[in-house]
Enzyme design. Structure first.
Site, PDB file in Angstrom:
ATOM      1  N   GLY A  74       0.736  -1.266   0.110  1.00  0.00           N
ATOM      2  CA  GLY A  74       0.077  -0.152  -0.034  1.00  0.00           C
ATOM      3  C   GLY A  74       0.837   1.058  -0.021  1.00  0.00           C
ATOM      4  N   GLY A 101       1.390  -8.838  -3.422  1.00  0.00           N
ATOM      5  CA  GLY A 101       1.567 -10.354  -3.753  1.00  0.00           C
ATOM      6  C   GLY A 101       2.993 -10.722  -4.260  1.00  0.00           C
ATOM      7  CB  THR A 106       8.009  -5.417   0.740  1.00  0.00           C
ATOM      8  OG1 THR A 106       6.614  -5.205   0.378  1.00  0.00           O
ATOM      9  CG2 THR A 106       9.024  -5.182  -0.035  1.00  0.00           C
ATOM     10  CG  ASP A 159      -0.397  -0.176  10.602  1.00  0.00           C
ATOM     11  OD1 ASP A 159      -0.876   0.858  10.282  1.00  0.00           O
ATOM     12  OD2 ASP A 159      -0.971  -1.298  10.445  1.00  0.00           O
ATOM     13  N   GLY A 183      -4.108   0.499  11.498  1.00  0.00           N
ATOM     14  CA  GLY A 183      -3.675  -0.249  12.844  1.00  0.00           C
ATOM     15  C   GLY A 183      -4.000  -1.623  12.628  1.00  0.00           C
TER      16      GLY A 183
END
Length: 485
Positions: free
Chosen positions: A105, A172, A199, A227, A271
């Protein structure tokens, strides 16, 4: 309230051994053999900041209690390697090709990291090429490798002004062998992987495959977790910006709630497993009455009791809820996303509906009760970083480039106790940092939010004290006037 004080450790298990099983050998950073090239920044080489000596900081600087010696003994025997520019480096800059990939993200600061890596490679080392791989690890696969783009000083000059990532991102895994094939075909010597746990676990596989092939490749991770849940790290890039923007959302919810008769403002924040953003936003805004985090699971009944307790002293209530809270309320969604993360129930929507139903059930007690729901998550992720976060990204990236040029591999860079350290990827992804419910941050949250024990009594006692003080002042004034007669 016992339901809100569940015990928890500072980290939770994630794919490997817990933190208390980590040894000093586990923290030793792998380095490619040989440093036969001088750092090209010759005019700076003799300065203190350029050093070939590997220095360390204590994993935990707190001293052991009851140990009497001339030098204090840390409660943890572990040492972490400090990141620094090196006088002698492994790669020959004019022949070095650098690769950068961003995965997962988006997060404030991604473009700053790309920019700083590129500019350090080009300006400080004058490397042969800098290649950006498009749309995450897909850009390293056989199908996606044709989309790779060359990065120049001019192409990254202004990208830090914008959110997102100019390289694109995806979730992915991809075939590790294919990715290493792409790196070898393009002659990449250093690969920077910018992303979260998934990752970096992918980066670990790339490093292991490259080592198996005998490739002269350094794989270096720059952790991206908004987070702030990275173990061995006290801050990750984008977190400060996220808290800043989250506070704006809390203030909006507060404005809505106080403008209504029995108004409830609900703000859902990031979170998944760690409630750092929610907790810091609660403390920073000082306008949240209830803070719900994954580390402190409580039932729906308790949440409604907290709202009721708040309504005994006020006609408004602001609730901050972390996205990972309450995943057992509806049994969970089941399954995992492309990154291997557990799919989450949208607790913000669920909580809002439950509160609306509770208000309808109690409409005689709370007439016109209304809930306003705010989910700023994607707005927060997509914004450019704050000035301080931008500075942090630049420092992380610059030091990462220096260490990678010197041959550091299969590791990440992190900030710990205001020092930049290197941590092997395997260890860094083995545990996840979570809120300590016995720590200072959660104590601050509890001090400003509603509890089920003494909040109302304390409020009423304060009201009585104020009334008694007012009566006392009137009495003294009357006595003074009578004494003049």
């Amino acid at each position: 309230m016992e339901n809100r004080l569940r015990d928890t450790s500072r980290v939770v298990r994630s794919h490997a051994a817990p933190l208390n099983e980590v040894t000093q050998e586990d923290l030793k950073v792998e380095r490619l053999h040989g440093r036969k090239y001088m750092n090209p920044s010759k005019k700076h080489v003799m300065r203190e900041e350029f050093s070939d000596k590997i220095e360390h900081i204590m994993h935990d600087p707190r001293p052991q209690e009851g140990v009497h010696s001339e030098l204090p003994v840390s409660i943890s025997p572990l040492l972490c390697e400090l990141a620094a520019p090196r006088q002698r480096i492994h790669f020959n800059p004019p022949e070095t090709v650098v690769g950068i990939v961003t995965c997962g993200g988006i997060c404030p600061g991604l473009n700053d990291v790309i920019r700083s890596l590129t500019l350090t490679a080009v300006n400080a080392y004058r490397v042969k090429r800098v290649i950006g791989f498009r749309f995450g690890y897909w850009g390293l696969s056989k199908k996606g490798s044709h989309t790779a783009m060359e990065l120049y000083r001019t192409s990254v000059t202004s990208i830090h002004r914008y959110g997102g990532t100019i390289l694109g991102s995806s979730r992915g895994p991809q075939d590790t062998s294919e990715m290493v094939d792409t790196l070898e075909r393009l002659g990449v010597n250093i690969l920077f992987t910018v992303g979260g746990d998934g990752t970096q676990r992918g980066a670990l596989k790339i490093a292991e495959e490259a080592k198996r092939r005998g490739a002269n490749l350094a794989v270096f991770g720059i952790p991206k977790t908004i987070d702030n849940d990275l173990s061995f790290s006290h801050r990750t890039f984008g977190f400060e910006t996220a808290v800043d923007k989250a506070v704006e959302a809390v203030r909006a919810a507060y404005a809505e709630a106080i403008s209504l008769n029995y108004g409830v403002g609900v703000v859902k924040l990031m979170g998944r497993d760690s409630g750092f953003i929610a907790a810091e936003a609660a403390v920073a805004s000082a306008q949240a009455n209830i803070c719900l985090v994954p580390e402190n699971p409580i039932s729906e009944d308790i949440v409604m009791a907290l709202i009721q307790r708040r309504f005994e002293t006020s006609r408004s209530c602001v609730i901050i809820v972390a996205e990972g809270f309450g995943q057992d309320w509806e049994g969970g969604t089941g399954g995992h996303d492309a990154s291997g993360n557990k799919k989450l129930t949208d607790i913000g929507v669920v909580l809002t509906k439950r509160i609306q139903a509770w208000l309808r059930k109690n409409k005689e007690r709370y007439p016109n009760g209304t809930v306003k729901y705010i989910d700023p998550s994607y707005m927060i992720r997509a914004c450019p970083p704050s000035a301080n976060d931008a500075l942090f990204c630049a420092t992380l990236s610059t030091l990462a480039m220096h260490e990678a040029m010197a041959g550091a591999t299969n590791c990440i860079i992190a900030l710990r106790y205001n020092s930049y350290i290197l941590v092997p990827i395997k260890v860094a992804t083995s545990v996840r940092r979570v809120l300590d419910l016995r720590g200072q941050l959660w104590r601050q949250v509890r001090e400003i939010t509603v509890g089920l024990q003494d909040d109302v009594r304390a409020f009423k006692e304060a009201e009585v004290r104020r009334e008694l003080e007012a009566i006392s002042l009137v009495r003294e004034r009357l006595i003074g006037q009578l004494s003049k007669l």
